[in-house]
Write a protein that holds these residues in place. Structure first.
Motif, mmCIF file in Angstrom:
data_model
loop_
_atom_site.group_PDB
_atom_site.id
_atom_site.type_symbol
_atom_site.label_atom_id
_atom_site.label_comp_id
_atom_site.label_asym_id
_atom_site.label_seq_id
_atom_site.Cartn_x
_atom_site.Cartn_y
_atom_site.Cartn_z
ATOM 1 N N GLU A 23 0.842 -1.189 0.000
ATOM 2 C CA GLU A 23 0.000 0.000 0.000
ATOM 3 C C GLU A 23 0.879 1.243 0.000
ATOM 4 N N ARG A 24 0.553 2.188 -0.862
ATOM 5 C CA ARG A 24 1.334 3.415 -0.995
ATOM 6 C C ARG A 24 1.050 4.338 0.181
ATOM 7 N N LEU A 25 2.102 4.920 0.744
ATOM 8 C CA LEU A 25 2.001 5.901 1.816
ATOM 9 C C LEU A 25 2.736 7.156 1.390
ATOM 10 N N VAL A 26 2.135 8.294 1.663
ATOM 11 C CA VAL A 26 2.780 9.581 1.433
ATOM 12 C C VAL A 26 2.687 10.330 2.749
ATOM 13 N N GLN A 27 3.831 10.857 3.191
ATOM 14 C CA GLN A 27 3.831 11.547 4.478
ATOM 15 C C GLN A 27 4.820 12.700 4.476
ATOM 16 N N GLY A 28 4.501 13.701 5.283
ATOM 17 C CA GLY A 28 5.370 14.859 5.439
ATOM 18 C C GLY A 28 5.422 15.266 6.899
ATOM 19 N N TYR A 29 6.375 16.109 7.221
ATOM 20 C CA TYR A 29 6.633 16.467 8.614
ATOM 21 C C TYR A 29 6.453 17.958 8.834
ATOM 22 N N LEU A 30 5.721 18.279 9.898
ATOM 23 C CA LEU A 30 5.515 19.667 10.293
ATOM 24 C C LEU A 30 6.532 20.081 11.341
ATOM 25 N N SER A 31 7.103 19.100 12.035
ATOM 26 C CA SER A 31 8.118 19.349 13.056
ATOM 27 C C SER A 31 9.146 18.233 13.017
ATOM 28 N N HIS A 32 10.422 18.623 13.062
ATOM 29 C CA HIS A 32 11.526 17.652 13.042
ATOM 30 C C HIS A 32 12.327 17.690 14.334
ATOM 31 N N ASP A 33 11.824 18.329 15.348
ATOM 32 C CA ASP A 33 12.549 18.475 16.606
ATOM 33 C C ASP A 33 12.895 17.102 17.170
ATOM 34 N N GLN A 34 14.096 16.953 17.760
ATOM 35 C CA GLN A 34 14.498 15.648 18.290
ATOM 36 C C GLN A 34 13.607 15.195 19.437
ATOM 37 N N HIS A 35 12.960 16.131 20.107
ATOM 38 C CA HIS A 35 12.101 15.778 21.236
ATOM 39 C C HIS A 35 10.678 15.437 20.803
ATOM 40 N N ALA A 36 10.282 15.924 19.612
ATOM 41 C CA ALA A 36 8.935 15.644 19.120
ATOM 42 C C ALA A 36 8.868 15.859 17.618
ATOM 43 N N TYR A 142 17.990 6.928 9.420
ATOM 44 C CA TYR A 142 16.910 6.092 8.903
ATOM 45 C C TYR A 142 15.529 6.491 9.421
ATOM 46 N N TYR A 143 15.455 7.490 10.289
ATOM 47 C CA TYR A 143 14.145 7.989 10.708
ATOM 48 C C TYR A 143 13.489 8.612 9.480
ATOM 49 N N ASN A 144 12.225 8.374 9.284
ATOM 50 C CA ASN A 144 11.534 8.967 8.149
ATOM 51 C C ASN A 144 11.616 10.488 8.166
ATOM 52 N N SER A 145 11.554 11.079 9.350
ATOM 53 C CA SER A 145 11.655 12.540 9.433
ATOM 54 C C SER A 145 13.017 13.018 8.924
ATOM 55 N N ALA A 146 14.075 12.259 9.199
ATOM 56 C CA ALA A 146 15.406 12.612 8.697
ATOM 57 C C ALA A 146 15.497 12.392 7.192
ATOM 58 N N LEU A 147 14.881 11.327 6.701
ATOM 59 C CA LEU A 147 14.903 11.044 5.261
ATOM 60 C C LEU A 147 14.152 12.108 4.469
ATOM 61 N N SER A 148 13.205 12.793 5.098
ATOM 62 C CA SER A 148 12.496 13.859 4.403
ATOM 63 C C SER A 148 13.387 15.090 4.220
ATOM 64 N N ARG A 149 14.373 15.252 5.089
ATOM 65 C CA ARG A 149 15.293 16.394 4.996
ATOM 66 C C ARG A 149 16.576 16.036 4.249
ATOM 67 N N ARG A 150 17.086 14.848 4.473
ATOM 68 C CA ARG A 150 18.312 14.380 3.818
ATOM 69 C C ARG A 150 18.050 12.987 3.255
#
Length: 155
Positions: A23-36, A142-150
């Motif tokens: 199943e295809r997933l598309v996701q984006g991040y509003l916050s990349h803070d290490q705490h949340a 390998y965090y998805n939030s990191a992969l969205s930036r790099r």
């Protein structure tokens, strides 16, 4: 409080996925803070807003709320400028009530394949299929939030 205990691994090859439905997933991040981190995800005709706390080992808090798909599309378009993750997820039974989620990434992360397994406790034994490579649970790249930036394609 929601809690996620998850281990993550690189995957070698994708032949074992032949004939399986993903199943295809598309996701984006509003916050990349290490705490949340705050994520919006669309999967099929459903969408969620997810809040995740700081990762400690294989554990972190997680809260997830369904939202209208139209809202998720607007959030992705207007608020997720740093990059959107596009992947196909395959779910494979792992035995003992466990399930592997194998993500095959597309776009800037093309070539990356990762498997995750959610556990009830951090010391829970897990099966080790042949296609499983090194563990990357503690590698923040390998965090998805990191992969969205790099993205993986830029490593």
């Amino acid at each position: 409080m929601g809690l996620e205990i998850e281990r993550k691994f690189r995957v070698t090859g994708t032949d074992f996925l032949a004939g399986r439905h993903g199943e295809r997933l598309v996701q984006g991040y509003l916050s990349h803070d290490q705490h949340a981190t705050v994520r919006v995800r669309i999967q099929g005709d459903r969408a969620w807003l997810t809040l995740k706390g700081e990762t400690r080992g294989a554990r972190r808090s997680e809260f997830e709320y369904p939202i209208p798909v139209d809202d998720a599309l607007a959030i992705l378009a207007e608020m997720c400028a740093e990059g959107v993750i596009d992947k196909t997820r395959y779910r494979l039974p792992a035995g003992d009530g466990l399930e592997w989620e194998v993500d095959v990434f597309h776009g800037d992360n093309d070539g990356l394949v990762v498997a995750e397994i959610e556990l009830s406790h951090e010391d829970q034994p897990i099966p080790r299929p042949d296609w499983l490579a090194e563990e990357v649970t503690d590698d923040p790249r390998y965090y998805n939030s990191a992969l969205s930036r790099r993205p993986y394609g830029r490593w």
